[in-house]
Write a protein that holds these residues in place. Structure first.
Motif, PDB file in Angstrom:
ATOM      1  N   UNK A 269       0.819  -1.199  -0.082  1.00  0.00           N
ATOM      2  CA  UNK A 269       0.032  -0.157  -0.005  1.00  0.00           C
ATOM      3  C   UNK A 269       0.834   1.206   0.166  1.00  0.00           C
ATOM      4  N   UNK A 270       0.545   2.169  -0.672  1.00  0.00           N
ATOM      5  CA  UNK A 270       0.980   3.572  -0.737  1.00  0.00           C
ATOM      6  C   UNK A 270      -0.012   4.523  -0.870  1.00  0.00           C
ATOM      7  N   UNK A 271       0.229   5.553   0.468  1.00  0.00           N
ATOM      8  CA  UNK A 271      -0.735   6.666   0.357  1.00  0.00           C
ATOM      9  C   UNK A 271      -2.267   6.189   0.173  1.00  0.00           C
ATOM     10  N   UNK A 272      -2.678   4.870   0.856  1.00  0.00           N
ATOM     11  CA  UNK A 272      -4.062   4.579   1.082  1.00  0.00           C
ATOM     12  C   UNK A 272      -4.398   3.718  -0.221  1.00  0.00           C
ATOM     13  N   UNK A 273      -3.686   3.436  -1.229  1.00  0.00           N
ATOM     14  CA  UNK A 273      -4.167   2.646  -2.126  1.00  0.00           C
ATOM     15  C   UNK A 273      -3.144   1.424  -2.610  1.00  0.00           C
ATOM     16  N   UNK A 274      -3.593   0.401  -3.196  1.00  0.00           N
ATOM     17  CA  UNK A 274      -2.633  -0.470  -3.495  1.00  0.00           C
ATOM     18  C   UNK A 274      -1.731  -0.239  -4.569  1.00  0.00           C
ATOM     19  N   UNK A 275      -0.447  -0.520  -4.578  1.00  0.00           N
ATOM     20  CA  UNK A 275       0.520  -0.345  -5.492  1.00  0.00           C
ATOM     21  C   UNK A 275       0.260  -1.244  -6.709  1.00  0.00           C
ATOM     22  N   UNK A 276       0.432  -0.334  -7.777  1.00  0.00           N
ATOM     23  CA  UNK A 276       0.226  -1.130  -9.183  1.00  0.00           C
ATOM     24  C   UNK A 276       0.857  -2.407  -9.330  1.00  0.00           C
ATOM     25  N   UNK A 277       0.106  -3.619  -9.889  1.00  0.00           N
ATOM     26  CA  UNK A 277       0.884  -4.521 -10.278  1.00  0.00           C
ATOM     27  C   UNK A 277       0.914  -5.755  -9.417  1.00  0.00           C
ATOM     28  N   UNK A 278       0.166  -5.656  -8.352  1.00  0.00           N
ATOM     29  CA  UNK A 278       0.246  -6.592  -7.217  1.00  0.00           C
ATOM     30  C   UNK A 278      -0.417  -8.137  -7.792  1.00  0.00           C
ATOM     31  N   UNK A 279       0.260  -9.169  -7.406  1.00  0.00           N
ATOM     32  CA  UNK A 279      -0.142 -10.406  -7.744  1.00  0.00           C
ATOM     33  C   UNK A 279      -1.588 -10.712  -7.306  1.00  0.00           C
ATOM     34  N   UNK A 280      -2.689 -11.065  -8.040  1.00  0.00           N
ATOM     35  CA  UNK A 280      -3.979 -11.369  -7.812  1.00  0.00           C
ATOM     36  C   UNK A 280      -4.341 -12.724  -8.126  1.00  0.00           C
ATOM     37  N   UNK A 281      -3.319 -13.574  -8.085  1.00  0.00           N
ATOM     38  CA  UNK A 281      -3.706 -15.089  -8.841  1.00  0.00           C
ATOM     39  C   UNK A 281      -3.099 -16.049  -7.616  1.00  0.00           C
ATOM     40  N   UNK A 282      -1.837 -15.850  -7.331  1.00  0.00           N
ATOM     41  CA  UNK A 282      -1.123 -16.872  -6.323  1.00  0.00           C
ATOM     42  C   UNK A 282      -1.241 -16.678  -5.003  1.00  0.00           C
ATOM     43  N   UNK A 283      -1.836 -17.828  -4.269  1.00  0.00           N
ATOM     44  CA  UNK A 283      -2.171 -17.804  -2.892  1.00  0.00           C
ATOM     45  C   UNK A 283      -1.200 -18.365  -2.186  1.00  0.00           C
ATOM     46  N   UNK A 284      -0.711 -17.978  -0.851  1.00  0.00           N
ATOM     47  CA  UNK A 284       0.261 -18.420  -0.217  1.00  0.00           C
ATOM     48  C   UNK A 284       0.362 -17.927   1.286  1.00  0.00           C
ATOM     49  N   UNK A 285       0.911 -18.588   2.182  1.00  0.00           N
ATOM     50  CA  UNK A 285       1.122 -17.794   3.394  1.00  0.00           C
ATOM     51  C   UNK A 285       1.980 -16.559   3.277  1.00  0.00           C
ATOM     52  N   UNK A 286       1.553 -15.480   3.969  1.00  0.00           N
ATOM     53  CA  UNK A 286       1.837 -14.374   3.830  1.00  0.00           C
ATOM     54  C   UNK A 286       2.108 -13.318   5.073  1.00  0.00           C
ATOM     55  N   UNK A 287       3.311 -12.587   5.104  1.00  0.00           N
ATOM     56  CA  UNK A 287       3.535 -11.607   6.178  1.00  0.00           C
ATOM     57  C   UNK A 287       3.586 -10.421   5.673  1.00  0.00           C
ATOM     58  N   UNK A 288       2.686  -9.361   6.533  1.00  0.00           N
ATOM     59  CA  UNK A 288       2.881  -7.999   5.861  1.00  0.00           C
ATOM     60  C   UNK A 288       2.896  -7.012   7.326  1.00  0.00           C
ATOM     61  N   UNK A 289       3.239  -5.588   7.094  1.00  0.00           N
ATOM     62  CA  UNK A 289       3.212  -4.811   8.139  1.00  0.00           C
ATOM     63  C   UNK A 289       2.667  -3.509   7.747  1.00  0.00           C
ATOM     64  N   UNK A 290       1.670  -2.938   8.261  1.00  0.00           N
ATOM     65  CA  UNK A 290       1.126  -1.812   7.831  1.00  0.00           C
ATOM     66  C   UNK A 290       1.060  -0.694   8.979  1.00  0.00           C
ATOM     67  N   UNK A 291       0.768   0.526   8.434  1.00  0.00           N
ATOM     68  CA  UNK A 291       0.630   1.639   9.190  1.00  0.00           C
ATOM     69  C   UNK A 291      -0.587   2.503   8.959  1.00  0.00           C
ATOM     70  N   UNK A 292      -1.414   2.790   9.889  1.00  0.00           N
ATOM     71  CA  UNK A 292      -2.427   3.706   9.935  1.00  0.00           C
ATOM     72  C   UNK A 292      -2.018   5.347   9.727  1.00  0.00           C
ATOM     73  N   UNK A 293      -2.692   6.186   9.142  1.00  0.00           N
ATOM     74  CA  UNK A 293      -2.593   7.463   8.938  1.00  0.00           C
ATOM     75  C   UNK A 293      -1.760   8.091  10.182  1.00  0.00           C
ATOM     76  N   UNK A 294      -0.746   8.778  10.086  1.00  0.00           N
ATOM     77  CA  UNK A 294      -0.123   9.481  11.155  1.00  0.00           C
ATOM     78  C   UNK A 294       0.844   8.666  11.733  1.00  0.00           C
ATOM     79  N   UNK A 295       1.139   7.316  11.654  1.00  0.00           N
ATOM     80  CA  UNK A 295       2.063   6.602  11.998  1.00  0.00           C
ATOM     81  C   UNK A 295       2.042   6.003  13.367  1.00  0.00           C
ATOM     82  N   UNK A 296       0.857   6.279  13.991  1.00  0.00           N
ATOM     83  CA  UNK A 296       0.718   5.734  15.454  1.00  0.00           C
ATOM     84  C   UNK A 296       0.366   4.451  15.859  1.00  0.00           C
ATOM     85  N   UNK A 297      -0.298   3.979  14.551  1.00  0.00           N
ATOM     86  CA  UNK A 297      -0.747   2.633  14.910  1.00  0.00           C
ATOM     87  C   UNK A 297      -0.353   1.584  13.725  1.00  0.00           C
TER      88      UNK A 297
END
Length: 373
Positions: A269-297
């Motif tokens: 995600x970048x500025x509240x929208x998915x980045x272009x070209x993300x894979x929408x077909x291959x399912x897999x175990x995944x790990x991710x880290x996200x930030x809410x607006x303001x960076x406090x959550x």
């Protein structure tokens, strides 16, 4: 010796467990996608980088969490895991991207074409997620800036503790590199990871600000020493140095943010929208880290998959999940068998694995993100 993995029972679907002040564990069960979420209030909890103990190239997330006395942690960046592309050259298990720990630059990013894991979206090379000097969550790109100055001129640094150097480049290796072989640094090209290793290489050992040798000592570096490695044109530059020459080395990771702790990853995600070209077909175990607006959550997500516990999700599906959680920016970490979340549950003496790793056991990894009280 590897011990049996401690798998903890999952929290009941929909339940919230307060792990520490400002840290809540939530089950993401339900439907085809299952997993766990750690939601962190960064005004009440701290974030740090998990690293293997001295003498190890990688370690299990649960062991790193317990060794760091953290309350929870997840796996980090994609990393060099294969020896098949260059027979006879051992895998380093070093991460792809930049890393900052306690405000110190630990490593730079390998060339895009050398990365393990999915291809990076153009223009996102060197992306990291972490916290700045004020403990606020931030996403930014970091670039290595460094020089080697001698009495005869200056050599540009193009690598810092990286498992792959750019063609024609010179890289700096310090005690932060660890015990792995550095032979992989000369292999592949900026565009093709499996390209042959460069035959034209050079190594210069630096100690107390002077050239102390002109070969790679192998293994761990002597105390207080650093090593310069060069390939192709970079090797020619290093061969101009002689034993006893004075050398002044400077290196830093530059960008719009001064990080206290940060790990590399691939933007979701970048500025509240998915980045272009993300894979929408291959399912897999995944790990991710996200930030809410303001960076406090901060949101730390690990999805199960490939077994009876669920089918994982696509990168696009994970981006959509993070948006629903309230994230504005997010990075994808290593997935598959690396996806791990370890949590020290209230009243328990040690952290246990909360997800079901797809390998059937916890895979050792080179770094991770820790949560502290």
């Amino acid at each position: 010796m590897m011990l049996a993995m401690a798998l903890a029972p999952a929290a009941p679907p929909g339940s919230d467990v307060r792990i520490a002040p400002g840290v809540v564990l939530r089950d993401l069960g339900g439907g085809r996608v299952t997993g766990s979420l750690l939601e962190v209030d960064l005004s009440r909890a701290r974030i740090g980088v998990l690293r293997p103990p001295s003498g190890a190239a990688r370690a299990r997330v649960s062991d790193m969490v317990n060794g760091a006395r953290a309350v929870a942690g997840i796996n980090g960046d994609f990393f060099d895991i294969s020896e098949r592309s260059h027979p006879g050259v051992p895998a380093t298990f070093a991460p792809d991207g930049p890393e900052v720990a306690d405000g110190r630059p630990v490593r730079g990013a390998v060339p895009d074409g050398q990365r393990f894991g999915p291809d990076a979206v153009p223009g996102t090379y060197g992306s990291v997620i972490g916290v700045d000097r004020h403990g606020v969550g931030r996403v930014a790109r970091l670039t290595l800036t460094g020089t080697v100055r001698t009495g005869n001129g200056m050599i540009r640094l193009r690598g810092l503790n990286q498992y792959a150097l750019p063609v024609g480049g010179v890289g700096l290796y310090t005690s932060e590199w660890g015990p792995s072989s550095r032979a992989r640094a000369f292999c592949g090209t900026d565009l093709h990871r499996n390209a042959p290793c460069s035959p034209d290489t050079a190594a210069v050992l630096i100690r107390d600000g002077r050239v102390d040798g002109t070969s790679d000592p192998g293994g761990r570096l002597p105390s207080g020493a650093s090593l310069l490695l060069g390939r192709d044109g970079g090797a020619s530059e290093l061969r101009s140095l002689r034993r006893g020459d004075k050398v002044r080395i400077s290196s830093t990771l530059t960008g719009p943010v001064r990080f206290r702790h940060a790990l590399g990853g691939l933007p979701l995600l970048r500025d509240g929208a998915p980045v272009p070209g993300l894979d929408a077909r291959s399912r897999s175990p995944r790990t991710a880290v996200g930030l809410a607006p303001g960076g406090r959550r901060m949101f730390l997500v690990v999805l199960d998959g490939r077994r009876e516990t669920g089918s994982g999700d696509t990168a696009a599906g994970l981006a959509a999940l993070l948006l629903r959680l309230g994230a504005r920016d997010a990075l994808l970490m290593d997935g598959g068998g690396s996806s791990t979340m370890a949590v020290r549950m209230p009243g328990k003496p040690a952290a246990t694995v909360r997800n079901t790793p797809s390998d059937g056991r916890e895979r050792p990894v080179p770094n991770g993100l820790a949560i502290y009280k």
